[in-house]
Design an enzyme around this catalytic site. Structure first.
Site, short mmCIF file in Angstrom:
data_model
loop_
_atom_site.label_atom_id
_atom_site.label_comp_id
_atom_site.label_asym_id
_atom_site.label_seq_id
_atom_site.Cartn_x
_atom_site.Cartn_y
_atom_site.Cartn_z
CG HIS A 421 -33.57 6.43 -22.74
ND1 HIS A 421 -34.41 5.36 -22.56
CD2 HIS A 421 -32.54 6.24 -21.86
CE1 HIS A 421 -33.94 4.58 -21.62
NE2 HIS A 421 -32.80 5.08 -21.18
CB SER A 423 -27.93 6.13 -20.94
OG SER A 423 -27.27 6.16 -19.69
CG HIS A 563 -36.08 -17.95 1.43
ND1 HIS A 563 -36.44 -18.70 2.53
CD2 HIS A 563 -34.73 -17.82 1.50
CE1 HIS A 563 -35.35 -19.00 3.24
NE2 HIS A 563 -34.31 -18.48 2.64
CB SER A 565 -30.44 -17.94 -1.34
OG SER A 565 -29.15 -17.42 -1.07
#
Length: 705
Positions: A421, A423, A563, A565
């Site tokens: 598509h 854009s 986690h 970062s």
């Protein structure tokens, strides 16, 4: 202490201090080469019996010592190394030695020769005459080639040529029939000779950190080989017959360009393939580009902004060099496509930290159209620097800017993507991204920017597969010192880790970072180490040193997290490290910028305006000097990529304001480091512009946000 003894003791005491049997290790004493000269003059017969000698090549007297060494006929081991001094940035300094006297060939008993950390650009022929030599260490020199006579060293069992500038190896390398270990890492090798396969006794060889794209099939003849290190090259293929090496126990192919690997090799448990694009489509865009030349080619004129496509397909070329390829049957019915190439609007083009914009904005309409086959877009871009650290990516806008799978043709500075598509599209340069999928069994993720950075996911860290990404921002020591005005602080590369899940890992993930340049496990002061956790989006850095368990090896710092970062290792005596890091990080994102305001010689009321990075000013001014008065660059200001500001004039000079980018008599600019950022304007004033220059009368103002 050594110098005091020489000044106060007699000759016998001197010999007792320095001579230990048949060994003379003077590289551990200050002015050791000077002591060697004194000893030779006072105890010549005794010194001539020495079998093991070590001297410091960072001392100026090493040149005089070299003329004496060939007279030590019983020498078996000779170490002439630099690297005993460090510069202000903590880097080892090379020794003074660039060549050796021809008389070195008379050292008939020499079996071990270490010339590391010196300044050799070529290998002296006298070395290849040392028939008994078994160990030759030449790492950290500047060798560009090896002589054919290297093959004379038939007793050589170990050779180290790490960290030189070798591009080719002579065929005679295959004549080193006794060679067992060879380190040729961190050179510039692009090709290996077939004769490398003649090293049938070699058990360990390291070609990592070179530029190899292919390997000779003769490697399969190295039947004694146990370890073959080929990581961080440019390999696109691996010969299948390597799988037949009977003693191979480690094959390191990490961080190459391998899209496929023979199953005979891939199934071995000792093969390491992390950091390769395995399974990705091989050069599809290049194949499509070649086929597109066979379809109808339509070149749009400078005033054309639309064209019609049919089921037959076509190739559209815009005046700016952008190409769009519609394959046959991409559409079933004829459709009209509109195109616009526009300068970037900072309100629309939102860049991420450390992104550089490399192209204008391409808009293709209608946005809602869906194609039945992928349409290929090629966009030229402005070349960027630091290829090793960065990569080119195309992005499209669908509510937000997202990355597209991009093929970068660096030779033509063209980026390619395929879409279903239309854009908006742009080309950017970003920090190189490494990614992997973490399965429940665990895996590892390596950085292609710095192979010393890795993340280890243990089994059970996730219960469902998730995708993780890593980016690395290297920071030069001299750049840090300039930003902080602190010559003692050091940092590791800045590492950004992210994942496609909001959940923490079920088991701690281990992260390995290299210690800052000049810091090792031997000289490490733990009180100076600070591990920072960052969130650049809110520009905050937190010292988490006391929240994690930091382990240190000789070269690395290792810690565990649940986690992801940003992580940054600092080595400093400063206390408020988080605040310092915040300021440094902000300045790392800023460019030093000059602003030019030049009058056209033929029409003094026509003014050329341009803002550009400091390092481009000289070349741009030289190109403009034939058509414009000046130049006189402004003072240096610091700007972010994509920062908007206004330019105006003082002393009664007014800009002709009949243009949309003029606000309150000032011209709006947006700074992009790799784009031209230039405009032509007209000024009006009652003064005679032919007699009075506009130089020095411009003012800059940042846009308030």
């Amino acid at each position: 202490m050594a110098e005091l003894l020489l000044g106060e003791a007699d000759g016998n005491t001197i010999a007792e201090v320095y001579l230990a049997g048949n060994r003379l290790n003077l590289d551990v004493y200050p002015n050791g080469t000077r002591q060697f000269l004194v000893l030779y003059n006072s105890h010549r017969e005794q010194v001539q019996q020495v079998e093991f000698l070590r001297l410091n090549c960072n001392e100026e007297e090493i040149g005089s010592s070299l003329t004496i060494i060939p007279k030590l006929h019983w020498l078996k081991s000779l170490v002439l190394k630099g690297g005993h001094l460090w510069d202000e940035y903590g880097m080892c300094q090379r020794g003074w030695v660039t060549t050796l006297p021809a008389e070195f060939r008379h050292l008939l008993h020499l079996t071990h020769l270490d010339l590391s950390f010196n300044s050799f650009t070529s290998l002296p022929e006298c070395i290849t005459e040392l028939k008994q030599l078994t160990v030759l260490l030449l790492s950290y020199n500047q060798l560009a080639a090896l002589p054919n006579s290297i093959g004379k060293l038939v007793k050589l069992t170990f050779i180290s040529l790490m960290k030189n500038q070798l591009r080719l190896l002579p065929r005679s390398i295959g004549e080193l029939v006794a060679l067992q270990r060879a380190d040729l890492s961190e050179n510039e090798l692009e090709l290996l000779p077939d004769e490398i396969g003649n090293l049938s006794t070699c058990t360990w060889i390291d070609f990592s950190g070179n530029r190899l794209k292919t390997l000779p099939s003769s490697l399969a003849n190295m039947t004694s080989l146990r370890e073959l290190h080929l990581h961080s090259n440019q390999l696109v293929t691996v010969p299948v017959n390597i799988a037949g090496l009977p003693n191979l126990s480690r094959l390191d192919l990490q961080n190459n360009s391998l899209r496929s690997v023979p199953p005979e090799i891939q199934n071995f448990p000792f093969v390491h393939l992390e950091g390769n694009p395995i399974g990705e489509t091989e050069s599809t865009e290049e194949q499509v580009h070649a086929k597109s030349k066979e379809t109808t080619i339509q070149h749009l004129g400078s005033n054309a902004d639309s064209f019609t496509i049919t089921a037959e397909g076509c190739n559209i070329v815009l005046p700016c060099g952008i190409e769009i390829h519609f394959p046959p049957e991409a559409v079933s019915l004829a459709a009209v496509i509109s195109c616009k190439v526009m300068p970037p609007d900072p309100q629309q083009v939102k860049l991420r930290h450390h992104d550089f914009l490399l192209s204008p904005v391409l808009e293709l309409l209608p946005h809602g159209i869906q194609f039945e086959k992928e349409v290929f877009i090629w966009m030229p871009y402005i070349p960027h620097r630091s290829d090793h650290q960065r990569e080119v990516v195309m992005r499209t806008f669908n509510g937000k800017w997202t990355n597209l799978e991009t093929k970068d043709s660096k030779s033509q500075y063209t980026a390619c993507c395929s879409v279903l598509h239309f854009s908006w599209f742009i080309v950017i340069s970003r920090l190189k991204e490494n990614k992997c999928t973490v399965p429940a069994e665990g895996t590892r993720l390596f950085s292609s920017v710095n192979s010393n950075i890795k993340v280890i996911f243990p089994p059970g860290a996730v219960n469902e597969s998730r995708s993780v990404k890593m980016q690395v921002l290297p920071i030069a020591v001299e750049e840090l010192h300039e930003l902080t005005d602190d010559q003692d602080s050091l940092v590791s590369p800045l590492v950004c880790l992210s994942q496609n899940s909001t959940y923490d890992f079920l088991k701690p993930v281990k992260i390995q970072l290299p210690l800052p340049s000049g810091v090792t496990g031997l000289n490490l002061d733990r009180s100076k180490v600070h591990l920072l956790h960052g969130d650049p989006e809110i520009e905050d850095w937190t010292d988490i040193t006391n929240q994690v368990v930091l382990e240190f090896t000789h070269l690395y710092a290792i810690f565990e997290v649940n986690h992801f970062s940003w992580y940054w290792l600092w080595y400093t005596t400063k206390t408020y490290v988080g605040g310092i890091a915040k300021k440094v990080y902000e300045r790392l994102r800023r460019w030093q910028v000059n602003f030019l305001a030049l009058q056209r010689k033929r029409n003094p009321e026509q003014i050329f305006l341009q803002c550009l990075p400091k390092h481009k000013v000289e070349s741009v001014c030289k190109n403009l000097e034939k058509r414009y008065w000046g130049p006189e660059p402004s003072d240096i200001v610091e700007m972010f990529e994509g920062e908007q500001f206004f330019a105006g004039f003082e002393r009664g000079i007014e800009i002709v304001s009949d243009r949309p980018d003029c606000v309150d008599g000032r011209i709006s600019f947006t700074f992009y480091s790799h784009l031209k950022n230039s405009k032509e304007i007209y000024v009006s004033t009652q003064a005679d512009r032919k007699m009075q220059s506009v130089k020095g009368q411009r003012v800059l103002a940042r846009k308030c946000t």
